[in-house]
Design a protein around this motif. Structure first.
Motif, PDB file in Angstrom:
ATOM      1  N   UNK A  44      28.190  93.296 108.197  1.00 28.43           N
ATOM      2  CA  UNK A  44      28.028  93.718 106.734  1.00 28.43           C
ATOM      3  C   UNK A  44      27.936  92.454 105.887  1.00 28.43           C
ATOM      4  N   UNK A  45      28.363  91.383 106.348  1.00 29.79           N
ATOM      5  CA  UNK A  45      28.268  90.311 105.435  1.00 29.79           C
ATOM      6  C   UNK A  45      26.945  89.425 105.595  1.00 29.79           C
ATOM      7  N   UNK A  46      26.412  89.906 106.705  1.00 32.52           N
ATOM      8  CA  UNK A  46      24.845  89.298 107.220  1.00 32.52           C
ATOM      9  C   UNK A  46      25.138  88.160 108.283  1.00 32.52           C
ATOM     10  N   UNK A  63      18.193 107.555 122.463  1.00 30.17           N
ATOM     11  CA  UNK A  63      19.131 106.538 122.002  1.00 30.17           C
ATOM     12  C   UNK A  63      20.515 106.427 123.078  1.00 30.17           C
ATOM     13  N   UNK A  64      20.893 105.464 123.641  1.00 32.62           N
ATOM     14  CA  UNK A  64      22.018 105.322 124.286  1.00 32.62           C
ATOM     15  C   UNK A  64      23.266 105.494 123.429  1.00 32.62           C
ATOM     16  N   UNK A  65      24.291 105.939 123.945  1.00 35.15           N
ATOM     17  CA  UNK A  65      25.708 106.142 123.290  1.00 35.15           C
ATOM     18  C   UNK A  65      26.197 105.036 123.023  1.00 35.15           C
ATOM     19  N   UNK A  66      25.977 103.852 123.511  1.00 37.30           N
ATOM     20  CA  UNK A  66      26.609 102.414 123.370  1.00 37.30           C
ATOM     21  C   UNK A  66      25.567 101.425 124.031  1.00 37.30           C
ATOM     22  N   UNK A 108      30.348  97.508 115.896  1.00 40.54           N
ATOM     23  CA  UNK A 108      30.312  98.520 116.900  1.00 40.54           C
ATOM     24  C   UNK A 108      30.749  99.798 116.190  1.00 40.54           C
ATOM     25  N   UNK A 109      31.341  99.802 115.203  1.00 36.72           N
ATOM     26  CA  UNK A 109      31.816 101.233 114.786  1.00 36.72           C
ATOM     27  C   UNK A 109      30.699 102.111 114.306  1.00 36.72           C
ATOM     28  N   UNK A 110      29.652 101.424 113.977  1.00 39.27           N
ATOM     29  CA  UNK A 110      28.399 102.288 113.780  1.00 39.27           C
ATOM     30  C   UNK A 110      27.612 102.902 114.934  1.00 39.27           C
ATOM     31  N   UNK A 111      27.510 104.022 115.020  1.00 41.16           N
ATOM     32  CA  UNK A 111      26.621 104.483 116.177  1.00 41.16           C
ATOM     33  C   UNK A 111      25.428 103.898 116.403  1.00 41.16           C
ATOM     34  N   UNK A 112      24.968 103.717 117.529  1.00 42.88           N
ATOM     35  CA  UNK A 112      23.722 103.035 117.795  1.00 42.88           C
ATOM     36  C   UNK A 112      22.646 103.579 116.876  1.00 42.88           C
ATOM     37  N   UNK A 113      22.386 104.859 117.215  1.00 46.07           N
ATOM     38  CA  UNK A 113      21.328 105.485 116.449  1.00 46.07           C
ATOM     39  C   UNK A 113      21.506 105.438 114.789  1.00 46.07           C
TER      40      UNK A 113
END
Length: 222
Positions: free
Chosen positions: A80-82, A35-38, A124-129
């Motif tokens: 988060x709102x879709x 999994x990439x960092x970003x 973006x605040x959610x880590x990719x993985x």
């Protein structure tokens, strides 16, 4: 190792539904992928991961991802709102040899006949993985949606044919837009110039605008 391609629509949709709620890290681990960092340098990583998990076979060819089922796969990052967080790439736009090309012959038309949308947490605040896959949606354009797509495509292609490709901005089109499609502005390809001769321009791609894809998701889930 890529999974074998699904042999039926039922099998494809079962695989897609089995991913719902699962994190990208879990899917990557199952496929032996890091999994990439970003996603700054790995912009297409999420789409490639989902293609691998579902057994898509078209790759970058100008045909639907599941050609034997006639279905195109599109991952779509949402908040988060879709709401979709970016426009959706469809295909490279032809900039030469387009005389007589019709909407029904176009790659855009064929790719959008039937689309499997796979929403993915994209903030973006959610880590990719840790980003999770959402509920999949199988969509075909309604008569009204198809008419809008056709109208935008024909207007954009007319400008390209008249040698006005460099005057087309992302604001053109109601649901479909044309944008530069290259790693950087130094990449050039042939296009029709204002006087009808061949000139060099940045490659262009067709993209679906955010309000259009947002409405597709809203119609399905609300």
């Amino acid at each position: 190792m890529p999974k074998p391609s699904p042999q039926s629509l039922t099998e494809l949709m079962q695989r897609a539904h089995d991913m719902a709620g699962v994190s990208l890290a879990d899917i990557a681990f199952e496929n032996g992928i890091n999994v990439p960092q970003d996603l700054k340098r790995d912009k297409g990583w999420v789409g490639q991961l989902i293609e691998m998990e579902l057994g898509a076979i078209a790759g970058s060819r100008p045909e639907p991802d599941f050609i034997h089922l006639g279905i195109e796969l599109k991952t779509i990052p949402i908040d988060q709102k879709g709401k979709p967080l970016e426009t959706t790439y469809v295909t490279v736009a032809p900039l030469t040899d387009i005389h007589g090309l019709t909407w029904e012959q176009s790659v855009v038309f064929h790719k959008l006949q039937s689309v499997l949308w796979v929403p993915i947490e994209g903030e973006r605040h959610i880590p990719v993985g840790q980003r999770r896959v959402g509920t999949p949606l199988l969509w075909s354009p309604s008569t009204a949606e198809m008419a809008l797509l056709k109208q935008d495509w024909e207007e954009i292609m007319e400008k390209i044919a008249l040698g006005k490709v460099d005057n087309i901005t992302a604001r053109h089109g109601e649901v479909l837009q044309l944008r530069p499609k290259a790693a950087n502005s130094h990449t050039l390809t042939e296009s029709i110039g204002p006087d009808g001769t061949i000139q060099l321009s940045n490659p262009r791609g067709f993209y679906l605008k955010i309000p259009f894809t947002q409405q597709i998701l809203r119609n399905a889930f609300l």
